[in-house]
Design a protein around this motif. Structure first.
Motif, PDB file in Angstrom:
ATOM      1  N   ALA A 154      -9.817   9.085-100.242  1.00  0.00           N
ATOM      2  CA  ALA A 154      -9.824   7.819 -99.486  1.00  0.00           C
ATOM      3  C   ALA A 154      -8.875   7.873 -98.293  1.00  0.00           C
ATOM      4  O   ALA A 154      -7.829   8.522 -98.328  1.00  0.00           O
ATOM      5  CB  ALA A 154      -9.442   6.668-100.412  1.00  0.00           C
ATOM      6  N   VAL A 155      -9.264   7.176 -97.231  1.00  0.00           N
ATOM      7  CA  VAL A 155      -8.402   7.053 -96.048  1.00  0.00           C
ATOM      8  C   VAL A 155      -7.985   5.586 -95.917  1.00  0.00           C
ATOM      9  O   VAL A 155      -8.537   4.711 -96.588  1.00  0.00           O
ATOM     10  CB  VAL A 155      -9.120   7.540 -94.757  1.00  0.00           C
ATOM     11  CG1 VAL A 155      -9.447   9.006 -94.837  1.00  0.00           C
ATOM     12  CG2 VAL A 155     -10.377   6.722 -94.489  1.00  0.00           C
ATOM     13  N   ALA A 156      -6.991   5.336 -95.043  1.00  0.00           N
ATOM     14  CA  ALA A 156      -6.456   3.983 -94.887  1.00  0.00           C
ATOM     15  C   ALA A 156      -7.581   2.972 -94.668  1.00  0.00           C
ATOM     16  O   ALA A 156      -8.596   3.284 -94.032  1.00  0.00           O
ATOM     17  CB  ALA A 156      -5.486   3.954 -93.715  1.00  0.00           C
ATOM     18  N   ASN A 157      -7.404   1.790 -95.218  1.00  0.00           N
ATOM     19  CA  ASN A 157      -8.327   0.660 -95.122  1.00  0.00           C
ATOM     20  C   ASN A 157      -9.530   0.755 -96.064  1.00  0.00           C
ATOM     21  O   ASN A 157     -10.375  -0.145 -96.079  1.00  0.00           O
ATOM     22  CB  ASN A 157      -8.822   0.422 -93.687  1.00  0.00           C
ATOM     23  CG  ASN A 157      -7.662   0.193 -92.746  1.00  0.00           C
ATOM     24  OD1 ASN A 157      -6.747  -0.550 -93.076  1.00  0.00           O
ATOM     25  ND2 ASN A 157      -7.668   0.857 -91.603  1.00  0.00           N
ATOM     26  N   GLU A 158      -9.627   1.836 -96.839  1.00  0.00           N
ATOM     27  CA  GLU A 158     -10.697   1.895 -97.849  1.00  0.00           C
ATOM     28  C   GLU A 158     -10.155   1.351 -99.166  1.00  0.00           C
ATOM     29  O   GLU A 158      -8.954   1.494 -99.458  1.00  0.00           O
ATOM     30  CB  GLU A 158     -11.178   3.337 -98.046  1.00  0.00           C
ATOM     31  CG  GLU A 158     -12.005   3.847 -96.884  1.00  0.00           C
ATOM     32  CD  GLU A 158     -12.541   5.272 -97.070  1.00  0.00           C
ATOM     33  OE1 GLU A 158     -13.370   5.670 -96.247  1.00  0.00           O
ATOM     34  OE2 GLU A 158     -12.107   5.969 -98.017  1.00  0.00           O
ATOM     35  N   LEU A 219       5.858   1.472-102.533  1.00  0.00           N
ATOM     36  CA  LEU A 219       5.324   0.609-101.480  1.00  0.00           C
ATOM     37  C   LEU A 219       3.937   0.064-101.845  1.00  0.00           C
ATOM     38  O   LEU A 219       3.584  -1.050-101.482  1.00  0.00           O
ATOM     39  CB  LEU A 219       5.281   1.354-100.138  1.00  0.00           C
ATOM     40  CG  LEU A 219       6.658   1.610 -99.525  1.00  0.00           C
ATOM     41  CD1 LEU A 219       6.540   2.448 -98.259  1.00  0.00           C
ATOM     42  CD2 LEU A 219       7.378   0.312 -99.197  1.00  0.00           C
ATOM     43  N   PHE A 220       3.155   0.868-102.574  1.00  0.00           N
ATOM     44  CA  PHE A 220       1.830   0.396-102.995  1.00  0.00           C
ATOM     45  C   PHE A 220       1.924  -0.589-104.169  1.00  0.00           C
ATOM     46  O   PHE A 220       0.968  -1.299-104.465  1.00  0.00           O
ATOM     47  CB  PHE A 220       0.918   1.573-103.370  1.00  0.00           C
ATOM     48  CG  PHE A 220       0.113   2.085-102.214  1.00  0.00           C
ATOM     49  CD1 PHE A 220      -1.110   1.500-101.881  1.00  0.00           C
ATOM     50  CD2 PHE A 220       0.561   3.138-101.439  1.00  0.00           C
ATOM     51  CE1 PHE A 220      -1.853   1.964-100.808  1.00  0.00           C
ATOM     52  CE2 PHE A 220      -0.174   3.616-100.356  1.00  0.00           C
ATOM     53  CZ  PHE A 220      -1.379   3.019-100.037  1.00  0.00           C
ATOM     54  N   THR A 221       3.068  -0.614-104.848  1.00  0.00           N
ATOM     55  CA  THR A 221       3.224  -1.533-105.982  1.00  0.00           C
ATOM     56  C   THR A 221       3.123  -2.982-105.518  1.00  0.00           C
ATOM     57  O   THR A 221       2.629  -3.846-106.224  1.00  0.00           O
ATOM     58  CB  THR A 221       4.609  -1.316-106.650  1.00  0.00           C
ATOM     59  OG1 THR A 221       4.710   0.068-106.942  1.00  0.00           O
ATOM     60  CG2 THR A 221       4.759  -2.109-107.928  1.00  0.00           C
ATOM     61  N   ASN A 222       3.611  -3.241-104.309  1.00  0.00           N
ATOM     62  CA  ASN A 222       3.550  -4.608-103.766  1.00  0.00           C
ATOM     63  C   ASN A 222       2.422  -4.711-102.740  1.00  0.00           C
ATOM     64  O   ASN A 222       2.630  -5.148-101.614  1.00  0.00           O
ATOM     65  CB  ASN A 222       4.888  -4.946-103.091  1.00  0.00           C
ATOM     66  CG  ASN A 222       6.037  -4.773-104.043  1.00  0.00           C
ATOM     67  OD1 ASN A 222       6.067  -5.385-105.102  1.00  0.00           O
ATOM     68  ND2 ASN A 222       6.987  -3.918-103.696  1.00  0.00           N
ATOM     69  N   LYS A 223       1.249  -4.295-103.155  1.00  0.00           N
ATOM     70  CA  LYS A 223       0.113  -4.150-102.238  1.00  0.00           C
ATOM     71  C   LYS A 223      -0.219  -5.395-101.417  1.00  0.00           C
ATOM     72  O   LYS A 223      -0.662  -5.313-100.293  1.00  0.00           O
ATOM     73  CB  LYS A 223      -1.143  -3.791-103.048  1.00  0.00           C
ATOM     74  CG  LYS A 223      -1.444  -2.318-103.081  1.00  0.00           C
ATOM     75  CD  LYS A 223      -2.693  -2.070-103.866  1.00  0.00           C
ATOM     76  CE  LYS A 223      -3.860  -1.870-102.931  1.00  0.00           C
ATOM     77  NZ  LYS A 223      -5.000  -1.233-103.602  1.00  0.00           N
ATOM     78  N   ASN A 258      -3.175  -0.383 -95.162  1.00  0.00           N
ATOM     79  CA  ASN A 258      -3.535  -0.191 -93.745  1.00  0.00           C
ATOM     80  C   ASN A 258      -2.786   0.977 -93.102  1.00  0.00           C
ATOM     81  O   ASN A 258      -3.052   1.310 -91.943  1.00  0.00           O
ATOM     82  CB  ASN A 258      -3.197  -1.447 -92.926  1.00  0.00           C
ATOM     83  CG  ASN A 258      -3.738  -2.714 -93.510  1.00  0.00           C
ATOM     84  OD1 ASN A 258      -3.008  -3.656 -93.776  1.00  0.00           O
ATOM     85  ND2 ASN A 258      -5.038  -2.744 -93.740  1.00  0.00           N
ATOM     86  N   ILE A 259      -1.851   1.555 -93.813  1.00  0.00           N
ATOM     87  CA  ILE A 259      -0.939   2.503 -93.166  1.00  0.00           C
ATOM     88  C   ILE A 259      -1.346   3.951 -93.422  1.00  0.00           C
ATOM     89  O   ILE A 259      -1.596   4.337 -94.574  1.00  0.00           O
ATOM     90  CB  ILE A 259       0.495   2.216 -93.653  1.00  0.00           C
ATOM     91  CG1 ILE A 259       0.858   0.823 -93.134  1.00  0.00           C
ATOM     92  CG2 ILE A 259       1.497   3.254 -93.185  1.00  0.00           C
ATOM     93  CD1 ILE A 259       2.059   0.227 -93.758  1.00  0.00           C
TER      94      ILE A 259
END
Ligand code: SAM
Length: 291
Positions: A154-158, A219-223, A258-259
């Motif tokens: 997967a890439v950002a925004n998917e 950082l992904f924990t607080n999506k 998004n990053i």
């Protein structure tokens, strides 16, 4: 010994007086052509070193051993391990170990290639372990659930984009290979499978990757929060978080999904440069990290 066919697998399990164990994710491959095709993706040369995760009854093992390589196969099930030790007792360059792969100590020596029809219940921890020990892994060939390949690629925004996709993108190149229908296994699983090939090509130390992984995962924990808020939670400081977001030149209201991977790495390198790791709010390993 060729084992990847339904009658043979059933016969051996009956002889050993064991069922296929669900708790170990035991779905044995019953197609010789598929087994051979999977192993050929390792592109083995004689004398290379290979680690096989969960060899089971040896569907892939047979084709790996045929290539004249040094094989270490790690199987959690004691009865299956004993069966494989007996099968390969005359092969000097084959070592079968009865161990939980997640507990295996990777030695720091020779570069290895890794292969496995993964037990699906622990796909993510296995991938994390491989990534964190990847400084001496060259190629990885694994069979996983088809859905999981989408997460890896997967890439950002998917929707499937996450910490695993970020890390994989930063440390090498992966691709989904052929799909394998559930009719190619005994017992038959509910899901379709796919082969995933990954070539590691980075110069980071295992410690660096371990720290980076923790940072991105946190950082992904607080999506659902903005990236500046997530970073503030991770660093325990609003001003320092804002400063990093400004330096990497992104909008502070973006979210983790998004990053792009390169920006995660830039943020992490700034955290290292500014010696901020010691105050992060997520658990860290005891070792010091270096690049
Ligand atoms: N490679 C065989 C094949 O293709 O037929 C078996 C694949 S089966 C999907 C997964 C195998 O991994 C089983 O043999 C299972 O016992 C083993 N396994 C499960 N958990 C494991 C672990 N933590 N460490 C090592 N092997 C494990």
């Amino acid at each position: 010994m060729k084992i990847a066919n339904r009658d043979k697998v059933r016969e051996v399990l009956t002889d050993l007086q064991i069922p296929a164990l669900k708790k170990f994710g035991q779905n044995f491959l019953i197609d010789e052509q598929v087994a051979s095709n999977i192993v050929s993706l390792l592109e083995l040369k004689a004398n290379e070193s290979v680690v096989e995760i969960g060899p089971g009854l040896g569907a892939l093992t047979h084709y790996i051993v045929n290539e004249g390589v040094n094989l270490k196969a790690v199987e959690i099930d004691r009865t299956l391990t004993e069966f494989l030790i007996n099968t390969y007792e005359s092969s000097e360059n084959v070592e079968i170990i009865n161990e939980d792969f997640l507990k295996l100590e990777f030695s720091n020596g020779k570069k290895v290639k890794v292969i496995g029809n993964l037990p699906y219940y622990i796909t993510t921890p296995i991938m994390e372990k491989l990534i964190k020990n990847s400084d001496h892994i060259t190629r990885l060939v694994v069979m996983v659930q088809s859905e999981v390949v989408k997460r890896f690629n997967a890439v950002a925004n998917e929707a499937e984009y996450g910490a695993l996709s970020v890390l994989l993108s930063l440390i090498g190149e992966g691709r989904g290979e052929f799909k394998v229908s559930n009719t190619n296994f005994f017992p038959r699983p509910n899901v379709a499978s796919q082969i995933y090939v990954f070539d590691f090509n980075h110069n980071f130390s295992n410690d660096y990757i371990d720290e980076l992984f923790r940072f991105v995962t946190a950082l992904f924990t607080n999506k659902r929060k903005s990236i500046v808020k997530s970073l503030e939670i991770v660093l325990g400081n609003r001003r320092k978080a804002k400063n990093i977001i400004d330096k990497v030149n992104i909008e502070s209201n973006l979210r983790a999904e998004n990053i792009i991977p390169e920006t995660y790495k830039q943020m992490f390198d700034l955290v290292l440069e500014e010696d901020l790791l010691k105050t992060v709010t997520y658990p860290r390993p005891k070792k010091r990290n270096k690049k």
